[in-house]
Design an enzyme around this catalytic site. Structure first.
Site, PDB file in Angstrom:
ATOM      1  N   GLU A   1       0.835  -1.337   0.006  1.00  0.00           N
ATOM      2  CA  GLU A   1       0.127  -0.121  -0.060  1.00  0.00           C
ATOM      3  C   GLU A   1       1.076   1.207   0.077  1.00  0.00           C
ATOM      4  O   GLU A   1       1.140   1.619   1.009  1.00  0.00           O
ATOM      5  CB  GLU A   1      -0.971  -0.078   1.238  1.00  0.00           C
ATOM      6  CG  GLU A   1      -1.915   1.187   1.340  1.00  0.00           C
ATOM      7  CD  GLU A   1      -2.803   1.245   2.552  1.00  0.00           C
ATOM      8  OE1 GLU A   1      -2.644   0.430   3.430  1.00  0.00           O
ATOM      9  OE2 GLU A   1      -3.715   2.252   2.393  1.00  0.00           O
TER      10      GLU A   1
ATOM     11  N   LYS B   1      -2.428  -2.019  -3.088  1.00  0.00           N
ATOM     12  CA  LYS B   1      -3.511  -1.174  -2.599  1.00  0.00           C
ATOM     13  C   LYS B   1      -3.255   0.178  -2.862  1.00  0.00           C
ATOM     14  O   LYS B   1      -2.496   0.823  -1.983  1.00  0.00           O
ATOM     15  CB  LYS B   1      -3.677  -1.561  -0.999  1.00  0.00           C
ATOM     16  CG  LYS B   1      -4.686  -0.439  -0.119  1.00  0.00           C
ATOM     17  CD  LYS B   1      -5.346  -1.217   0.870  1.00  0.00           C
ATOM     18  CE  LYS B   1      -6.154  -0.233   1.737  1.00  0.00           C
ATOM     19  NZ  LYS B   1      -6.546  -0.589   2.979  1.00  0.00           N
TER      20      LYS B   1
END
Ligand code: 5MM
Length: 340
Positions: free
Chosen positions: A178, A220
């Site tokens: 992420e 992500k």
């Protein structure tokens, strides 16, 4: 639950059509802010009760394939004594765990952060896997301003994400990578596109250098979007086109899927933007959600910490999960959205 023997199978199950992730991995400080917004004290029991409400929502498994937990939550139990990872697994929801230790000041780079948590990570991953987690998450944050982010900050965070991901694969956990380019600021969507493109390029270079097998991970990212205080706000169609075009330049073809963060968008914006992306014809990866705030804002509002409101709060959660599940298929209908 279907057999999930390999990391590729876990990754594919997370991005199964019409399904995505609930990010319920708020660390103690963040959940305290969320609970105080509804005047609920952040005691261990209140945090447990709130997560119990989310995880016992009937039917949510139709739209939620995985839940990211915080260390404390992974060790907590539902009201009937069932450990949360077991409860989720019994509903065919895959338990995951946040393993980073937060974004800290990056030395020599005023205003920039690097995510910490690599020391002792191998041992922590071993334990999380034994407690039932099948995937992990590590979040890096990058801010946009006139001079930022620096190459140094992008490189340092890409390096840490890659070291984390390599350790996860070694320990049989799907790493969710992420790198979040923050929405805060007055920057335009062009600047967000530029920074997101540079960041994703570096992240995938670092992953390759660290020998991370791309078919075993998920990404992500943020959407390519206008800064929250930019006077000119791009609409969903533009967000979708700019995001997909950025991905076409930066993502490897063998990536199993993308699960977006919501990053401060409203619930409706996050759903609408995801839907607009899934209406595009040139998509090479499943695009789904891994939302925290955009799945929980109306739940918290409905709950208010009162047992009498649990059913209404669960209904709010089910509604947001269903609408985002539909958006992951390009089938979101705003007329069915009570928040729209
Ligand atoms: C749930 O929020 C997570 C934040 O945790 P911290 O307590 O460490 O700040 C966060 O990592 C989250 O998983 C993602 O950013 C997605 O959440 P949003 O709210 O951006 O969709």
């Amino acid at each position: 639950m279907q057999s999930l023997n390999t990391l590729e199978e876990v990754a594919a199950a997370i991005v199964a059509p019409g399904k995505g992730i609930l990010a319920a991995d708020e660390s103690t400080g963040t959940i305290e802010k969320r609970l105080s917004s509804i005047n609920v004290e952040s005691t261990e029991e209140n945090r447990r009760a709130y997560r119990d409400l989310l995880f016992t929502t009937e039917g949510v498994q139709e739209h939620v394939s995985g839940v990211i937990l915080f260390d404390e939550t992974l060790r907590q139990k539902s009201a009937d004594g069932t450990p949360f990872p077991d409860l989720l697994t019994s509903k065919s929801i895959i338990p995951g765990i946040k393993v980073d230790k937060g974004a800290k000041d990056l030395a020599g780079a005023p205003g920039e952060k690097v995510t910490e948590g690599l020391d002792g990570l191998r041992e922590r991953l071993k334990e999380y896997r034994s407690l039932g987690a099948r995937f992990a998450k590590w979040r890096a944050v990058l801010s946009i301003s006139d001079a930022l982010p620096s190459h140094y900050c992008i490189d340092a965070n890409a390096h840490a994400l890659a070291r984390y991901a390599a350790l996860c694969v070694e320990q049989d956990l799907v790493p969710i990578v992420e790198p979040e380019v923050l929405m805060d600021g007055t920057h335009t969507i062009d600047e967000c596109a530029d920074v997101t493109t540079r960041t994703l390029t570096k992240v995938f270079e670092a992953l390759a250098l660290h020998r991370v097998s791309i078919p075993q991970i998920l990404l992500k990212p943020n959407m390519v979007i206008s800064g929250a205080d930019c006077p000119q706000q791009a609409d969903a169609e533009e967000v979708a086109s700019r995001t997909v075009s950025c991905f076409n330049k930066t993502l490897p073809s063998d990536l199993p899927g993308v699960v977006f963060l919501s990053g401060g968008q409203s619930e409706v914006e996050a759903t609408r933007n995801l839907n607009a992306m899934n209406l595009k014809s040139d998509l090479s990866w499943p695009l789904s959600f891994s939302y925290g705030r955009a799945l929980q804002a109306s739940v918290l509002k409905a709950w208010q910490g009162k047992a009498d409101n649990v059913a209404a709060a669960q209904q709010a959660f089910l509604t947001r999960a269903r609408l985002n599940g539909a958006a992951a298929l390009g089938k979101y209908d705003p007329s069915e959205d009570p928040q729209a």
